[in-house]
Each structure stands twice: as C-alpha cells, then as structure tokens.
Design a protein around this motif. Structure first.
Motif, short mmCIF file in Angstrom:
data_model
loop_
_atom_site.label_atom_id
_atom_site.label_comp_id
_atom_site.label_asym_id
_atom_site.label_seq_id
_atom_site.Cartn_x
_atom_site.Cartn_y
_atom_site.Cartn_z
N ARG A 122 -3.78 4.60 2.33
CA ARG A 122 -3.54 3.57 3.26
C ARG A 122 -3.90 4.03 4.59
O ARG A 122 -3.95 5.29 4.71
N GLN A 144 -0.08 5.03 -5.64
CA GLN A 144 -0.82 4.97 -4.57
C GLN A 144 -2.18 5.38 -4.68
O GLN A 144 -3.13 4.74 -4.12
N LEU A 198 0.97 -1.22 0.02
CA LEU A 198 -0.02 -0.04 -0.01
C LEU A 198 0.82 1.36 0.18
O LEU A 198 0.47 2.29 -0.66
#
Length: 175
Positions: free
Chosen positions: A53, A164, A4
């Motif tokens: 995340r 991301q 992540l």
C-alpha cells in the motif's frame, strides 16, 4: 479501516475457544508457509520491492517481517509455558524492516526459516492441553494475554500479511 492495510479486518479474539477451534487455528498456522510461497515464489525483484500500500512495507519486507515475528512469537510461547507470567520482549518492527538484512537477504531464506520454525511451533502447539492455553505472558504492546489469545493473534497476523500481499498481486494483475 483501510482495506489496503487490513484486508481481512482487524483482530478480534474469540473468548473461551474450544479444542476444535484451536486445532483449526493451528492448521492455518501450519498452512501459511505454503500459501506464502505460492503468493511470492514467482514474483520478480521489482515486484518484491513494491509496497503493498502507499507508505507501506514492500513485499520483501513483509516476508522478512513474518519470519522475524515468528521467531519472537515462538519464544513468547515457550517462555509462557515454562515461566510464570513472563514479561515478553518487544521489538521495533518498523526499525527492523529498515535494516540491511531486510533489503539484502533473499526472501528464500525467510521462506525456509518460516516453514521450518512453523513446523516446530505446530508440534509444540498440537501437544498442549487446553489448560496450558490458559497460561499467560505480558506483551508490552497488548498487555497480559493467554496463550489462547496469543494463538489467535498469531494465526490472524500471518493471514493478515498474506492477504496484504495477495491483495497487492490482485490489484497489480500479478497472476
């Protein structure tokens, strides 16, 4: 390594890159603003406030961080091209991400800034000779690095943060 945090892996510089490799990295650098806009341009406010995340920055913070990082990288490159091995300034990106402008500025401002700055940066990069990419600066975080190394890190950094956001969108079903 947390996928992540690092969906494209950690940064690994290539030693002694060719002009063709440099051209490929510069092309990636030029393409990032459009890719980022495609990834975030359709997101609603609530989606922009979602961390990529647990414990991470929100999508909004990542977009603003990319613009801030580009401004710093551009200055580092220009100083390395015009000064002998300058000491690059650093900044507390974690604290910058908590300032009001990250929360209150529309992401469009940073998307435009990023696109405009990268356009100018790419002009600068494409006009450099292989010899100039051996010039260096000292980063407080990473030590002495050549512009070859910095170019690769700069390309990786943009792709890293884009991944991301894209990874979050895929996990959340934001298509």
């Amino acid at each position: 390594m947390d996928p992540l945090s690092h969906p494209i892996g950690t940064f690994r510089p290539e030693e002694n890159p060719t002009s063709a490799r440099r051209a490929a990295w510069i092309a990636e650098i030029a393409a990032l603003p459009g890719r980022l806009r495609s990834a975030v341009g359709h997101l609603a406010t609530g989606q922009l406030e979602t961390p990529y995340r647990p414990g991470g920055w929100t999508v909004r913070q990542v977009v603003h961080h990319l613009a801030d990082n580009d401004m710093n990288a551009y200055i580092r490159f220009k100083r390395a091209l015009t000064e002998e091995a300058p000491l690059a300034s650093s900044y507390r990106e974690d604290l910058w991400a908590e300032l009001d402008d990250y929360r209150d500025t529309p992401i469009e401002n940073s998307l435009v800034l990023l696109a405009t700055l990268r356009e100018r940066f790419v002009i600068l990069l494409r006009s450099r000779s292989p010899h100039e990419f051996r010039r260096a600066f000292t980063s407080p975080a990473h030590g002495e690095m050549t512009l070859d190394h910095a170019l690769q890190r700069y390309d990786w950094h943009g792709r890293h943060h884009l991944a991301q956001i894209q990874s979050l969108a895929a996990r959340m079903g934001w298509t």
